[in-house]
Enzyme design. Sequence first.
Site, PDB file in Angstrom:
ATOM      1  N   ARG A 112       0.861  -1.176   0.000  1.00  0.00           N
ATOM      2  CA  ARG A 112       0.000   0.000   0.000  1.00  0.00           C
ATOM      3  C   ARG A 112       0.897   1.225   0.000  1.00  0.00           C
ATOM      4  O   ARG A 112       2.100   1.137   0.212  1.00  0.00           O
ATOM      5  CB  ARG A 112      -0.946   0.011   1.205  1.00  0.00           C
ATOM      6  CG  ARG A 112      -0.240   0.091   2.552  1.00  0.00           C
ATOM      7  CD  ARG A 112      -1.216   0.141   3.711  1.00  0.00           C
ATOM      8  NE  ARG A 112      -0.544   0.323   4.982  1.00  0.00           N
ATOM      9  CZ  ARG A 112      -1.154   0.456   6.147  1.00  0.00           C
ATOM     10  NH1 ARG A 112      -2.473   0.424   6.199  1.00  0.00           N
ATOM     11  NH2 ARG A 112      -0.468   0.625   7.266  1.00  0.00           N
ATOM     12  N   ASN A 150      -5.526   7.450   3.792  1.00  0.00           N
ATOM     13  CA  ASN A 150      -5.288   6.738   5.045  1.00  0.00           C
ATOM     14  C   ASN A 150      -3.824   6.866   5.419  1.00  0.00           C
ATOM     15  O   ASN A 150      -2.943   6.427   4.678  1.00  0.00           O
ATOM     16  CB  ASN A 150      -5.641   5.253   4.917  1.00  0.00           C
ATOM     17  CG  ASN A 150      -5.506   4.512   6.235  1.00  0.00           C
ATOM     18  OD1 ASN A 150      -6.383   4.604   7.103  1.00  0.00           O
ATOM     19  ND2 ASN A 150      -4.412   3.783   6.418  1.00  0.00           N
ATOM     20  N   GLU A 151      -3.579   7.529   6.548  1.00  0.00           N
ATOM     21  CA  GLU A 151      -2.236   7.628   7.119  1.00  0.00           C
ATOM     22  C   GLU A 151      -1.213   8.180   6.118  1.00  0.00           C
ATOM     23  O   GLU A 151      -0.268   7.496   5.713  1.00  0.00           O
ATOM     24  CB  GLU A 151      -1.782   6.264   7.652  1.00  0.00           C
ATOM     25  CG  GLU A 151      -2.646   5.743   8.775  1.00  0.00           C
ATOM     26  CD  GLU A 151      -2.192   4.407   9.327  1.00  0.00           C
ATOM     27  OE1 GLU A 151      -2.525   4.107  10.488  1.00  0.00           O
ATOM     28  OE2 GLU A 151      -1.497   3.664   8.606  1.00  0.00           O
ATOM     29  N   GLU A 315      -8.338   4.583  14.860  1.00  0.00           N
ATOM     30  CA  GLU A 315      -7.983   3.186  15.114  1.00  0.00           C
ATOM     31  C   GLU A 315      -7.429   3.098  16.532  1.00  0.00           C
ATOM     32  O   GLU A 315      -6.355   3.628  16.810  1.00  0.00           O
ATOM     33  CB  GLU A 315      -6.937   2.683  14.113  1.00  0.00           C
ATOM     34  CG  GLU A 315      -7.376   2.741  12.659  1.00  0.00           C
ATOM     35  CD  GLU A 315      -6.282   2.300  11.704  1.00  0.00           C
ATOM     36  OE1 GLU A 315      -5.259   1.727  12.164  1.00  0.00           O
ATOM     37  OE2 GLU A 315      -6.425   2.533  10.483  1.00  0.00           O
ATOM     38  N   TRP A 323       1.797  -7.312  11.619  1.00  0.00           N
ATOM     39  CA  TRP A 323       1.760  -7.878  10.285  1.00  0.00           C
ATOM     40  C   TRP A 323       2.419  -9.254  10.338  1.00  0.00           C
ATOM     41  O   TRP A 323       2.938  -9.680  11.369  1.00  0.00           O
ATOM     42  CB  TRP A 323       2.502  -6.974   9.310  1.00  0.00           C
ATOM     43  CG  TRP A 323       1.791  -5.696   8.994  1.00  0.00           C
ATOM     44  CD1 TRP A 323       0.705  -5.171   9.630  1.00  0.00           C
ATOM     45  CD2 TRP A 323       2.137  -4.783   7.955  1.00  0.00           C
ATOM     46  NE1 TRP A 323       0.348  -3.973   9.058  1.00  0.00           N
ATOM     47  CE2 TRP A 323       1.213  -3.716   8.022  1.00  0.00           C
ATOM     48  CE3 TRP A 323       3.130  -4.755   6.983  1.00  0.00           C
ATOM     49  CZ2 TRP A 323       1.258  -2.641   7.140  1.00  0.00           C
ATOM     50  CZ3 TRP A 323       3.180  -3.683   6.107  1.00  0.00           C
ATOM     51  CH2 TRP A 323       2.246  -2.642   6.181  1.00  0.00           C
ATOM     52  N   GLU A 365      -2.181  -8.458   7.430  1.00  0.00           N
ATOM     53  CA  GLU A 365      -2.609  -8.142   8.792  1.00  0.00           C
ATOM     54  C   GLU A 365      -3.397  -9.276   9.451  1.00  0.00           C
ATOM     55  O   GLU A 365      -4.262  -9.027  10.294  1.00  0.00           O
ATOM     56  CB  GLU A 365      -3.420  -6.847   8.801  1.00  0.00           C
ATOM     57  CG  GLU A 365      -2.565  -5.630   8.476  1.00  0.00           C
ATOM     58  CD  GLU A 365      -3.290  -4.304   8.606  1.00  0.00           C
ATOM     59  OE1 GLU A 365      -2.611  -3.276   8.656  1.00  0.00           O
ATOM     60  OE2 GLU A 365      -4.541  -4.306   8.660  1.00  0.00           O
TER      61      GLU A 365
END
Length: 685
Positions: A112, A150-151, A315, A323, A365
């Site tokens: 990602r 995201n992040e 989160e 992971w 994950e």
Amino acid sequence: MKHTDALNDLRLGVCYYPEHWPEELWDDDFRRMRELGFSVVRVAEFAWSIFEPEEGVFQFGLFDRALDLAHKHGLKVILGTPTATPPAWLTHRYPEVLNATQEGVTLRHGLRRHYNYSSPKYRELSAVIVRRMAEHYKNHPAVVGWQIDNEFNCEISEFYAPADHDAFREWCKAKYGTLDKLNEAWGTVFWSQTYTGWEQVFLPRPTPAHKQPNPHQALDEKRFISDNTISYAKVQTDILREVVPHHWLTTNGLFGHLDSHRMNDDLLDFFSYDSYPQFSTIYYDSNEENRLADRGWSQTLGTVRSISPNFCIMEQQAGPGGWVNRMDMPSPKPGQMRLWTYQSIAHGANMVLYFRWRTATFGNEIYWHGLNDYHNRPNRRIREAGQIGAELAEAGSRIASTRYAADIALVRDYDNDWDGEYDVWHGPFAWQSGKAWFKALTRRHIPSDTLFIRGGTTIDELRRYKVLVYPHPAIMRDETAALLEQYAREGGIVVFGCRTGYKDERGHCYMRPFPGAAAGLCGISVEEFTMVKGSREATFMQWDGEGGAKTQADSFNDVLQPESDTVSVVARYSSDYYAGKPAVTRNAIGKGEAWYFGAVFNEASAGQLIDRLGLSSPAAGWLELPEQVELAIRRDEAGDLCFLLNYGEQPAEIAVREERTDLLTGRRLSGSVTLEGFGVAVLSR
């Protein structure tokens, strides 16, 4: 227009991935969420290939059904724009969107965040998917807000694709206007680095000494990455403000090379963060003496609060994490998940979503455990979440209107954070000193904030605090020094450490006596200085006063010379060739004080200053707490809420001298009270 009421209520929720599960599970999942007291779910932040399986072909059916079912169960929905994970068709057809290493190696599809922010094609395609999603869901009754991407800058926060070099060159043109000004700012006359054409300007590239570029270029690189990230995010927020002005906007993160304060100010309604307290143990203090472990996460939450006084935890750690090949964190013990939830709330969170509802059975994950295990049967974590949900159903409305309260701030700024990544003569000291001060304060039950000094920081922002601790601001503009001097003259106390004030905003060293821009404020000069490492043994300082303490003078020593009769010497070095020379000074300036500590702080030396400044717990008159319990205070016009957080596995004995109510149980407490291991209480009058 900002949605200032977006966090008026205290909400509990969870991250959910309907695309990962058979559809026949959804109804039962949503039903059980509501039974636990959850009212909000986040979805879709990684689902681009679901929404757009082929370029220009859009499918919304799966999420339409999921959102309709969530609405049926009374759940509100946060939609994530899915741009953190471009689909395979996109990266295959348009490889120019991919990121690259400094050596020019393309980072391929398969994880990602493998894209770059500079690619015109990626910005174009991101705008398309965001607009199509916004138009499709703008009237859906369940949707209340959007998480952008995201992040940002997670996994990697450096970008070296061809498009990034091109964008950096244009950024430099806009910043400097001429090559002469760029050459001056980067000091390129050193080592014959002078640029004579814009086509010669790149982001830092490999050098004979590996990753050792021009330090001033490296500082500008970080500024560029931040500006470029915000520019990319703005592509999305502009569309959402246009199409769904009734929805709020946020993003989650707190990663490197990003001015999150500016992003929040310019683009968002509030900031969100992903809270994994065990990271503090495995990444930040695994080899540290007297470590805080998960309690240290409160310092990180203070940074989040500096961006957004009330915020969302998008989160919240809900189980063992990891992971397949990294981040192998153990399972929280009974009570720890509840403790971490209230840690977030105590520090300003008004919305908390657990990650995740059910542990994934495939992908990287599969060991990042959520509330439910693979088997979907009831477990301890689910029961703990239900307890929290029931407690907040009773106490949430009282908590939601309050904000964290502190009289002391630990000061940082982005220029020094970014410059310090490369500059070992000040960078490593900031984390060491900040952690030492936080430890000394929290163990004395003195709440503290984090404050970022920025170009637009005002005196009113400083006036909120009685004490500012700014440990090692090597880069200091004269304007910043003047602002701090005004703060001190009006009665504030500012504390500096070694390596203060000797650089300008370009990272050039002033041709002035140290501490440069701060010299007048502190009333001193630095006679000489030295690293304390290698053949240089540990040094010490002796504090004044009867029975004065002796503390270690860590890492770096500035030997001080008072230059004003308003300066008093508070401690002197007691070892090495400069024994007897001033190590700590106090300058009386106006109604306030400026302190200079000539070394890197440790917990003992921070404690000495805390005692000499007369700082004490705001609850000292009525509450006695052992060290293992953190005190955090949230306040509104109705009064203080005192969060007591026991980070010890064993029960803690506390003394409550004035009767208070524990909002979480409704019990009236006074006298000797036992707080269970990993226990929490929220005390109100």
